[in-house]
Each structure stands twice: as structure tokens, then as C-alpha cells.
Design an enzyme around this catalytic site. Sequence first.
Site, PDB file in Angstrom:
ATOM      1  N   ASP A  75       0.796  -1.294   0.008  1.00 34.74           N
ATOM      2  CA  ASP A  75       0.060  -0.188   0.017  1.00 34.74           C
ATOM      3  C   ASP A  75       0.796   1.289   0.102  1.00 34.74           C
ATOM      4  OD1 ASP A  75      -1.937   1.840   0.084  1.00 34.74           O
ATOM      5  OD2 ASP A  75      -2.877   1.030   2.098  1.00 34.74           O
ATOM      6  N   HIS A 112      -0.678   4.258  -0.065  1.00 33.92           N
ATOM      7  CA  HIS A 112      -1.261   5.003   0.585  1.00 33.92           C
ATOM      8  C   HIS A 112      -1.431   6.584  -0.060  1.00 33.92           C
ATOM      9  CE1 HIS A 112      -3.352   5.613   4.705  1.00 33.92           C
ATOM     10  NE2 HIS A 112      -3.698   4.398   4.359  1.00 33.92           N
ATOM     11  N   GLU A 117      -1.099  -0.528  -4.031  1.00 34.61           N
ATOM     12  CA  GLU A 117      -2.109   0.046  -3.717  1.00 34.61           C
ATOM     13  C   GLU A 117      -2.199   1.474  -3.715  1.00 34.61           C
ATOM     14  OE1 GLU A 117      -5.644   0.223  -0.039  1.00 34.61           O
ATOM     15  OE2 GLU A 117      -4.605  -1.633  -0.577  1.00 34.61           O
ATOM     16  N   GLU A 145     -10.293   2.913  -2.440  1.00 34.96           N
ATOM     17  CA  GLU A 145     -10.815   3.006  -0.737  1.00 34.96           C
ATOM     18  C   GLU A 145     -11.396   4.571  -0.940  1.00 34.96           C
ATOM     19  OE1 GLU A 145      -7.782   3.820   2.450  1.00 34.96           O
ATOM     20  OE2 GLU A 145      -6.835   2.578   0.894  1.00 34.96           O
ATOM     21  N   ASP A 200     -14.941   0.315  -1.034  1.00 34.76           N
ATOM     22  CA  ASP A 200     -15.265  -0.061   0.469  1.00 34.76           C
ATOM     23  C   ASP A 200     -16.639  -0.099   0.739  1.00 34.76           C
ATOM     24  OD1 ASP A 200     -15.606   0.360   3.466  1.00 34.76           O
ATOM     25  OD2 ASP A 200     -13.366   0.724   3.519  1.00 34.76           O
ATOM     26  N   HIS A 247     -12.027  -2.979   0.081  1.00 35.33           N
ATOM     27  CA  HIS A 247     -11.289  -2.151   1.113  1.00 35.33           C
ATOM     28  C   HIS A 247     -12.049  -2.429   2.394  1.00 35.33           C
ATOM     29  CE1 HIS A 247     -10.127   1.175   3.401  1.00 35.33           C
ATOM     30  NE2 HIS A 247      -8.882   0.947   3.234  1.00 35.33           N
TER      31      HIS A 247
END
Length: 381
Positions: A183, A185, A209, A235, A257, A284
Site C-alpha cells: 500500500d 497510501h 495500492e 478506497e 469500501d 477495502h
Amino acid sequence: MKIARIETFLVPPRWLFCRIETDDGVVGWGEPVVEGRAEVVRSAVEVLSEYLVGQDPLRIQDHWQVLTKGGFYRGGPILSSAVAGLDQALWDIAGKTYGAPVHALLGGPVRDRVRVYAWVGGDEPARIGEQITEQIEAGFTAVKMNAAGPTSPVATAAETAAVVARVAAAREVLGPDRDVAVDFHGRFGAASARRVLTELAPLHPLFVEEPVLPEQGHLLAGLVAASPVPLATGERLFSRAEFLPALNAGIAVAQPDLSHAGGISEVTRIASLAECHGALLAPHCPLGPIALAASLQVAFATPNFLIQEQSRGIHYNKDADLLSYVVDPEPFRFTAGHAHRGEAPGLGITVDEDAVRAADRAGHAWRNPVWRHADGSFTEW
């Protein structure tokens, strides 16, 4: 049958639950939350409840249209998350009313078990090997880790090397037959992401991700073209309309999500849109048991599903964990890295209402940390 009452519960560690009860006593549960803004979503649920109370709970799609489009100003994480939790609860009521699991109402199962992955951190690298070993011993065949902690606007040679070293340490423990997802982020700029992706390729991540921030989606096509690693995002995307540019850019994995992107109703449509683009679904879910139960119901009925995130033991869960608010842990008993399909009606879980009400009396005020560079300027968390 009419909706008689809607309640919300602010429960540790950072979750918000909602409970919808009908006039003949059927109860459905949902998880409407934005992490760090749960109180704001709670207010949104209260406003949307003004419409729902007195309505037939089984008109799920019609309610979804009104809840998402009945106001002149639409969308955004707060409103879409409020709708998501209410939508989950309505599907839970529908399943209990018809005596069937939600995956049966979605057209029936396409698989008997769902692969799940465990979270092993990664911001601080010291315990990566030990943490992954623990998850392998627990039966998991895949893990996810952060690529890095605070990162310079253009990643330095040392920062880039540290990312590769952390993933290499993970790969060494996992071997060639297990998977690691990484990830970013949104902590890397596009140029830094391009460089790191190339260096990670020999380590064969399952996917990377959020290679860039969601507001930089216009850069995804260039990253996809340059990356030898499958890219995932979603997400922080909340509708089919927001996923369409990312899918057109060629992402390999869509990550809506279930507690943010409009609930079961919208995520099933996002999954179908992803399938048209040759992309896979990996919902997610670093959240609570209701969000995970809803995610699993979708996964059982989705042909292009890849893998499911779950939060057992995640570092956020200090005051409560995945099993703290359910009566029976069986739906979340993972064997050989998989959750197995059950036939219990609705979302397939029994919420411990006494525990939820007791936790709500304490509540929480969870906020994500704010990070800064060495010069004092803001950096992405």
C-alpha cells in the site's frame, strides 16, 4: 412492513454502527463510517433517516436512489458512507425477511470460500518478518503492508531502497507461493511511484495500492503504462462515476469500501463495471464486523472477485477487535486463509446488541494522525 426506528452507535475502536428495526421486529445492521469523522457520518444518518422511517424496507434500490439523488448536492465521503451503512442494514433485513443470505439475493454464490489477507503494518520495518511469520502460522496465504512511513516529496535514494528492502524481507518469509500486497497510501508523487514500482517488480507484489492520491487519478494511465506491477485503487472513490476514470486508465484491481461506496447496492454495480474493464474486485475493509460481513456477501456472489481485506489484529484495533461485537465468531473463522460461505440469513452474523449499546455509552473520538516533513510542512498519512 415499515421501518419503525433507526439508531446509531459510536463504538471503539473507531467504528459507527446503525440499527434499523421494522414495525414487526425485524432488525438489520449496517456500518456507516468515515474513519476519523464518525460523528459527522452519524449526523448524516440521522438526516437521511427522516426519509426512511415509515418506508417499506424491502424497496432497497428505490431507497438508494432517493438517498443518493434526492438532495440537490450529492456524493462525497460523508453522504455516501451514511447511505452505505443504511443500505447494508436494509439488505440484512431483506435476507432475514426472505430467509436467505444476501449472496443468494444477489443471484447466488459463485464460490464456496473467499480468500482473505492479513495486515502486517510496514511503516516501521523492524518486525516485518516476525509479523508475517505469525500470519503464515495462522494459515494466511497473503498479507498487505505499507510501503513506507512519511515520504519526501521526491523520494530519496535511501527512501526508495528502504521500500524495496521491506518488501524483499516480506518476500523472503512468504516464499514464492504466497502473496504480498503493498500500500503506497498516496504517499508518493507520480514520479517517485514510477521509480519504486519498477524496482518492486522482481519481488512480484500481488498489487500496489493507491500509487497516487485519488485526486491525481488523471495520472493513473501513465503509471499503468509504465508499471510492471498490477495497480489497485478505490478506497477513496465512492461511486461508479468516480471509478470509471480509474478503470478506463487500466487499473488491475478495484477496491471499493462497502462502508464508503454506497453499500452493497453500489459495490455490486462497481464490480460489474470493473468486470467490463477486465479488472478484479478486492474490497477495502480495515473496519468492523458488519462491514466485513457485507463485503463477504458481495464476494461470494461476484465472479471477478480477487481477495478480501479484514481487520483482525490490525494496529487500529486497540480497544476492540473484529469479534468484539458479534455473538458467534464462526463467520469470521478463517481456515487456510479463507472465509467459508454460510447460509445464515441476511449478512450472516448476529450482532451482540448488549455489547454495542454498552460500547456506545463510552463512544470514541478517533482521529488519524497528522504527519509533517522535517521542515514542518504537511505530508500525507
